[in-house]
Design an enzyme around this catalytic site. Structure first.
Site, PDB file in Angstrom:
ATOM      1  N   SER A 138      28.837   6.834 106.299  1.00  0.00           N
ATOM      2  CA  SER A 138      29.744   7.928 105.944  1.00  0.00           C
ATOM      3  C   SER A 138      29.900   8.829 107.170  1.00  0.00           C
ATOM      4  CB  SER A 138      29.108   8.734 104.798  1.00  0.00           C
ATOM      5  OG  SER A 138      29.753   9.975 104.636  1.00  0.00           O
ATOM      6  N   TYR A 151      21.905  12.554 100.712  1.00  0.00           N
ATOM      7  CA  TYR A 151      22.992  11.637 101.099  1.00  0.00           C
ATOM      8  C   TYR A 151      23.012  11.494 102.628  1.00  0.00           C
ATOM      9  CZ  TYR A 151      27.734   9.588 100.836  1.00  0.00           C
ATOM     10  OH  TYR A 151      28.841   8.766 100.924  1.00  0.00           O
TER      11      TYR A 151
HETATM   12  N1  LIG Z   1      34.811   8.250  98.830  1.00  0.00           N
HETATM   13  C1  LIG Z   1      34.412   8.845  99.939  1.00  0.00           C
HETATM   14  O1  LIG Z   1      34.927   9.913 100.304  1.00  0.00           O
HETATM   15  C2  LIG Z   1      33.330   8.229 100.785  1.00  0.00           C
HETATM   16  C3  LIG Z   1      33.075   8.821 102.029  1.00  0.00           C
HETATM   17  C4  LIG Z   1      32.095   8.279 102.831  1.00  0.00           C
HETATM   18  C5  LIG Z   1      31.374   7.181 102.409  1.00  0.00           C
HETATM   19  N2  LIG Z   1      31.641   6.627 101.200  1.00  0.00           N
HETATM   20  C6  LIG Z   1      30.850   5.463 100.798  1.00  0.00           C
HETATM   21  O2  LIG Z   1      31.706   4.407 100.426  1.00  0.00           O
HETATM   22  C7  LIG Z   1      31.028   3.566  99.501  1.00  0.00           C
HETATM   23  C8  LIG Z   1      31.927   3.303  98.304  1.00  0.00           C
HETATM   24  O3  LIG Z   1      32.104   4.511  97.599  1.00  0.00           O
HETATM   25  P1  LIG Z   1      33.439   4.904  96.797  1.00  0.00           P
HETATM   26  O4  LIG Z   1      33.931   6.152  97.380  1.00  0.00           O
HETATM   27  O5  LIG Z   1      34.322   3.736  96.684  1.00  0.00           O
HETATM   28  O6  LIG Z   1      32.776   5.310  95.388  1.00  0.00           O
HETATM   29  P2  LIG Z   1      33.000   4.758  93.897  1.00  0.00           P
HETATM   30  O7  LIG Z   1      32.102   5.561  93.035  1.00  0.00           O
HETATM   31  O8  LIG Z   1      34.450   4.742  93.584  1.00  0.00           O
HETATM   32  O9  LIG Z   1      32.463   3.256  94.002  1.00  0.00           O
HETATM   33  C9  LIG Z   1      31.105   2.974  94.235  1.00  0.00           C
HETATM   34  C10 LIG Z   1      30.694   1.810  93.362  1.00  0.00           C
HETATM   35  O10 LIG Z   1      29.287   1.542  93.573  1.00  0.00           O
HETATM   36  C11 LIG Z   1      28.724   1.212  92.300  1.00  0.00           C
HETATM   37  N3  LIG Z   1      27.271   1.433  92.274  1.00  0.00           N
HETATM   38  C12 LIG Z   1      26.607   2.601  92.107  1.00  0.00           C
HETATM   39  N4  LIG Z   1      25.278   2.370  92.061  1.00  0.00           N
HETATM   40  C13 LIG Z   1      25.112   1.040  92.221  1.00  0.00           C
HETATM   41  C14 LIG Z   1      23.981   0.201  92.257  1.00  0.00           C
HETATM   42  N5  LIG Z   1      22.725   0.690  92.120  1.00  0.00           N
HETATM   43  N6  LIG Z   1      24.148  -1.134  92.432  1.00  0.00           N
HETATM   44  C15 LIG Z   1      25.415  -1.646  92.549  1.00  0.00           C
HETATM   45  N7  LIG Z   1      26.522  -0.893  92.495  1.00  0.00           N
HETATM   46  C16 LIG Z   1      26.370   0.436  92.339  1.00  0.00           C
HETATM   47  C17 LIG Z   1      29.440   2.124  91.316  1.00  0.00           C
HETATM   48  O11 LIG Z   1      29.323   1.650  89.999  1.00  0.00           O
HETATM   49  C18 LIG Z   1      30.873   2.098  91.860  1.00  0.00           C
HETATM   50  O12 LIG Z   1      31.639   1.074  91.248  1.00  0.00           O
HETATM   51  C19 LIG Z   1      29.713   4.276  99.157  1.00  0.00           C
HETATM   52  O13 LIG Z   1      28.662   3.711  99.911  1.00  0.00           O
HETATM   53  C20 LIG Z   1      29.973   5.696  99.584  1.00  0.00           C
HETATM   54  O14 LIG Z   1      28.805   6.389  99.896  1.00  0.00           O
HETATM   55  C21 LIG Z   1      32.603   7.129 100.373  1.00  0.00           C
END
Ligand SMILES: NC(=O)c1ccc[n+]([C@@H]2O[C@H](COP(=O)([O-])OP(=O)(O)OC[C@H]3O[C@@H](n4cnc5c(N)ncnc54)[C@H](O)[C@@H]3O)[C@@H](O)[C@H]2O)c1
Length: 270
Positions: A138, A151
């Site tokens: 991130s 985080y």
């Molecule tokens: N959305 C943002 O702004 C952002 C920014 C930086 C990093 N990220 C990272 O991107 C990645 C995806 O996040 P997103 O934004 O698509 O979020 P999201 O919540 O839309 O999707 C994340 C998915 O991970 C699944 N998940 C949660 N715990 C889990 C587990 N123990 N085992 C398997 N699956 C699990 C959830 O059910 C969900 O479907 C994450 O690693 C997040 O930290 C997101």
């Protein structure tokens, strides 16, 4: 010619779902997984018109389950070309207020999930003689931010782990590339699913996130795949990620104070 195979964890929502869909469009067979059965089902429905899909309920915190998933992918497709350790969760709480259990939860999913995925799939990529490992960190893996200590810790750990691996692969002249992804704000469900400290207003925190997050999941997926194609070790996603990366380089140890002040001005309750 055998079809290329991609593995995406946390594919039941957001960036993971968009990545799986993009990869299917590029002709990859997909192995998708999530703890969210309903979300995963929806992803599978979108992928099926494109070709073969293996969908499994998978909690990335469970090392043995991730190993079993890798075995299932091998048995189903006979190969793997691209692995995205994407599953993640969030926590918005100050150091003093956050529950110890929540800190462990974040580290378990966001850091150990990546380690489990790497341990299960990297040997297979190496044995296959090529491929790509993509670990999702991130912008909070670049700079510390108030109320994101757990985080931040997990995402800095993903970055350290992946950068060390990049060095190892380079020294070994291995045919596999490892990429660390640093998205800025991406409009997904992550903030709505996040845990928050007791004095935080979950609804308000999610609303602030919705205002800050400018990149669509599909644009994020495209940026990630472009970065992999170009062999970028660090993949920044979104203009905000480029700005934060530049700030970090420019200000070094003073960057966190500047970011904190900017957030404080943006939202007085941050
Ligand atoms: N959305 C943002 O702004 C952002 C920014 C930086 C990093 N990220 C990272 O991107 C990645 C995806 O996040 P997103 O934004 O698509 O979020 P999201 O919540 O839309 O999707 C994340 C998915 O991970 C699944 N998940 C949660 N715990 C889990 C587990 N123990 N085992 C398997 N699956 C699990 C959830 O059910 C969900 O479907 C994450 O690693 C997040 O930290 C997101």
């Amino acid at each position: 010619m055998q079809q290329r195979v991609a593995v995406v964890t946390g594919a039941g929502s957001g960036i993971g779902r968009a990545l799986a869909w993009r990869l299917a469009g590029h002709g990859f067979a997909l192995a998708v997984s999530d703890v969210d059965e309903a979300g995963l089902k929806e992803t599978v429905a979108r992928l099926e018109p494109y070709g073969p899909v293996l969908a499994e309920h998978l909690d990335v915190r469970e090392r043995a389950a991730v190993q079993a998933h890798a075995q299932a992918v091998e048995e189903c497709f006979g190969r793997v070309d691209l692995v995205v350790n994407n599953a993640g969760v969030a926590l918005h709480a100050s150091v003093l207020e956050q529950e110890h259990e929540d800190v462990r939860w974040i580290l378990d999913v966001d850091f150990w999930g990546v380690v489990h995925g790497t341990e299960a799939f990297l040997p297979r990529l190496l044995a296959a003689g090529g491929g790509h490992l993509v670990n999702v960190s991130s912008v909070f893996g670049l700079v510390g931010v108030p109320k994101q200590s757990a985080y931040n810790a997990a995402k800095f750990a993903v970055r350290g782990y992946t950068e060390a691996l990049q060095g190892e692969l380079a020294l070994a002249r291995a045919p596999v590339t490892a990429h660390c992804v640093h998205p800025g704000g991406v409009r997904t469900e992550i903030a709505r699913r996040a845990r928050v400290g007791v004095s935080e207003d979950a609804e308000r925190t999610a609303a602030v996130f919705d205002r800050i997050a400018r990149t669509s999941p599909d644009a994020a997926a495209r940026a990630i795949l472009r970065g992999v194609r170009r062999g970028r070790p660090r993949i920044l996603v979104g203009t905000d990620a480029h700005v934060i990366d530049a700030l970090q380089r420019l200000l070094g140890p003073r960057a966190p104070a500047v970011v904190a002040a900017a957030l404080g001005r943006y939202d007085t309750r941050w």
